[in-house]
Motif scaffolding. Sequence first.
Motif, short mmCIF file in Angstrom:
data_model
loop_
_atom_site.label_atom_id
_atom_site.label_comp_id
_atom_site.label_asym_id
_atom_site.label_seq_id
_atom_site.Cartn_x
_atom_site.Cartn_y
_atom_site.Cartn_z
N ILE A 98 -76.86 88.22 -79.31
CA ILE A 98 -78.14 87.86 -78.71
C ILE A 98 -79.24 88.38 -79.62
CG2 ILE A 98 -79.68 88.17 -76.74
CD1 ILE A 98 -77.20 88.41 -74.98
N GLU A 99 -79.99 87.48 -80.22
CA GLU A 99 -81.08 87.81 -81.13
C GLU A 99 -80.66 88.78 -82.24
OE1 GLU A 99 -84.38 89.07 -78.78
OE2 GLU A 99 -84.47 87.19 -77.66
N GLY A 100 -79.52 88.53 -82.85
CA GLY A 100 -79.05 89.32 -83.97
C GLY A 100 -78.36 90.62 -83.60
N SER A 101 -78.19 90.87 -82.33
CA SER A 101 -77.53 92.08 -81.87
C SER A 101 -76.26 91.73 -81.11
CB SER A 101 -78.49 92.86 -80.95
OG SER A 101 -77.90 94.05 -80.51
N LEU A 139 -62.45 102.34 -78.70
CA LEU A 139 -63.33 102.77 -79.79
C LEU A 139 -62.65 102.66 -81.15
CD1 LEU A 139 -66.09 103.89 -80.49
CD2 LEU A 139 -65.18 106.18 -80.15
N ALA A 140 -61.37 102.94 -81.23
CA ALA A 140 -60.66 102.85 -82.51
C ALA A 140 -60.63 101.41 -83.02
CB ALA A 140 -59.25 103.39 -82.37
N CYS A 141 -60.41 100.46 -82.14
CA CYS A 141 -60.38 99.05 -82.53
C CYS A 141 -61.78 98.60 -82.98
CB CYS A 141 -59.88 98.20 -81.36
SG CYS A 141 -59.51 96.51 -81.80
N PHE A 142 -62.81 99.07 -82.27
CA PHE A 142 -64.19 98.77 -82.65
C PHE A 142 -64.49 99.30 -84.05
CE2 PHE A 142 -68.42 100.78 -82.90
CZ PHE A 142 -69.19 99.63 -83.01
N GLU A 143 -64.12 100.56 -84.32
CA GLU A 143 -64.39 101.15 -85.62
C GLU A 143 -63.63 100.43 -86.74
OE1 GLU A 143 -63.51 105.24 -84.82
OE2 GLU A 143 -65.55 105.63 -84.13
N LEU A 144 -62.42 99.97 -86.45
CA LEU A 144 -61.66 99.22 -87.43
C LEU A 144 -62.35 97.89 -87.75
CD1 LEU A 144 -59.16 99.07 -89.19
CD2 LEU A 144 -57.94 98.10 -87.25
N ALA A 145 -62.85 97.21 -86.73
CA ALA A 145 -63.57 95.94 -86.93
C ALA A 145 -64.84 96.18 -87.73
CB ALA A 145 -63.90 95.31 -85.59
N GLU A 146 -65.50 97.29 -87.47
CA GLU A 146 -66.71 97.63 -88.21
C GLU A 146 -66.38 97.89 -89.68
OE1 GLU A 146 -70.41 100.79 -87.87
OE2 GLU A 146 -68.54 101.20 -86.80
N ARG A 147 -65.33 98.66 -89.94
CA ARG A 147 -64.91 98.94 -91.32
C ARG A 147 -64.52 97.68 -92.07
NH1 ARG A 147 -62.21 103.41 -89.58
NH2 ARG A 147 -60.24 102.30 -89.47
N ARG A 148 -63.86 96.76 -91.37
CA ARG A 148 -63.41 95.51 -92.00
C ARG A 148 -64.53 94.49 -92.13
NH1 ARG A 148 -60.08 92.78 -88.68
NH2 ARG A 148 -59.68 91.37 -90.37
N ARG A 149 -65.69 94.78 -91.57
CA ARG A 149 -66.84 93.84 -91.54
C ARG A 149 -66.43 92.54 -90.88
NH1 ARG A 149 -67.60 95.58 -97.40
NH2 ARG A 149 -68.98 97.36 -97.20
N SER A 200 -69.44 89.67 -88.56
CA SER A 200 -70.15 88.49 -89.08
C SER A 200 -69.21 87.32 -89.29
CB SER A 200 -70.90 88.83 -90.37
OG SER A 200 -70.02 89.30 -91.35
N ARG A 201 -67.96 87.59 -89.69
CA ARG A 201 -66.99 86.51 -89.84
C ARG A 201 -66.61 85.91 -88.49
NH1 ARG A 201 -64.57 90.13 -93.42
NH2 ARG A 201 -62.93 90.57 -91.90
N ALA A 202 -66.41 86.75 -87.50
CA ALA A 202 -66.00 86.26 -86.18
C ALA A 202 -67.08 85.39 -85.54
CB ALA A 202 -65.68 87.44 -85.27
N PHE A 203 -68.33 85.78 -85.76
CA PHE A 203 -69.43 85.00 -85.17
C PHE A 203 -69.94 83.92 -86.10
CE2 PHE A 203 -69.72 88.99 -82.72
CZ PHE A 203 -69.59 88.44 -81.46
N ARG A 204 -69.37 83.85 -87.31
CA ARG A 204 -69.76 82.85 -88.31
C ARG A 204 -71.26 82.91 -88.61
NH1 ARG A 204 -66.13 77.84 -86.01
NH2 ARG A 204 -64.14 78.89 -86.27
N LEU A 205 -71.75 84.13 -88.77
CA LEU A 205 -73.16 84.34 -89.08
C LEU A 205 -73.28 85.14 -90.37
CD1 LEU A 205 -74.46 85.35 -85.54
CD2 LEU A 205 -74.83 83.19 -86.72
N PRO A 206 -74.25 84.80 -91.21
CA PRO A 206 -74.43 85.55 -92.46
C PRO A 206 -75.12 86.89 -92.21
CG PRO A 206 -76.12 83.89 -92.26
CD PRO A 206 -75.18 83.71 -91.08
N GLY A 207 -74.89 87.79 -93.11
CA GLY A 207 -75.60 89.06 -93.08
C GLY A 207 -75.11 90.04 -92.03
N ASP A 212 -76.63 93.75 -85.83
CA ASP A 212 -76.91 95.05 -85.20
C ASP A 212 -75.81 95.36 -84.19
OD1 ASP A 212 -78.09 97.36 -84.24
OD2 ASP A 212 -79.51 96.28 -82.97
N ILE A 213 -75.11 96.47 -84.38
CA ILE A 213 -74.01 96.84 -83.48
C ILE A 213 -74.33 98.09 -82.67
CG2 ILE A 213 -72.22 95.76 -84.89
CD1 ILE A 213 -71.56 98.58 -85.94
N SER A 214 -75.60 98.52 -82.67
CA SER A 214 -75.96 99.76 -81.98
C SER A 214 -75.72 99.67 -80.47
CB SER A 214 -77.40 100.15 -82.28
OG SER A 214 -78.28 99.12 -81.89
N ALA A 215 -76.05 98.55 -79.84
CA ALA A 215 -75.82 98.40 -78.40
C ALA A 215 -74.33 98.42 -78.09
CB ALA A 215 -76.46 97.11 -77.89
#
Length: 79
Positions: free
Chosen positions: A18-21, A41-51, A54-61, A64-67
């Motif tokens: 939603i709006e880049g977040s 949390l471990a699965c989330f951190e792994l997804a973050e490390r693997r980047r 952006s691939r899953a949502f098919r969006l460039p750049g 924001d994952i803070s929320a």
Amino acid sequence: MGCRVRAAKSDLLRLVVIEGSIVPDPHGRLPGRGASLHPDLACFELAERRRAFSRAFRLPGPLDISALRRWFETEQGGS
């Protein structure tokens, strides 16, 4: 998306952008393209490390994952 282990849809947390977040959608009712992740949390951190976000949502750049991080820390702390 993170650990790439298959699971039933009911065992996964749906995420939407939603709006880049990236925000959690535990009830699966928010509009837009969704991606699924184990509510761990471990699965989330792994997804973050693997980047993988952006691939899953098919969006460039970067997205924001803070929320999403706050949601995971709250859920893991409350368990």
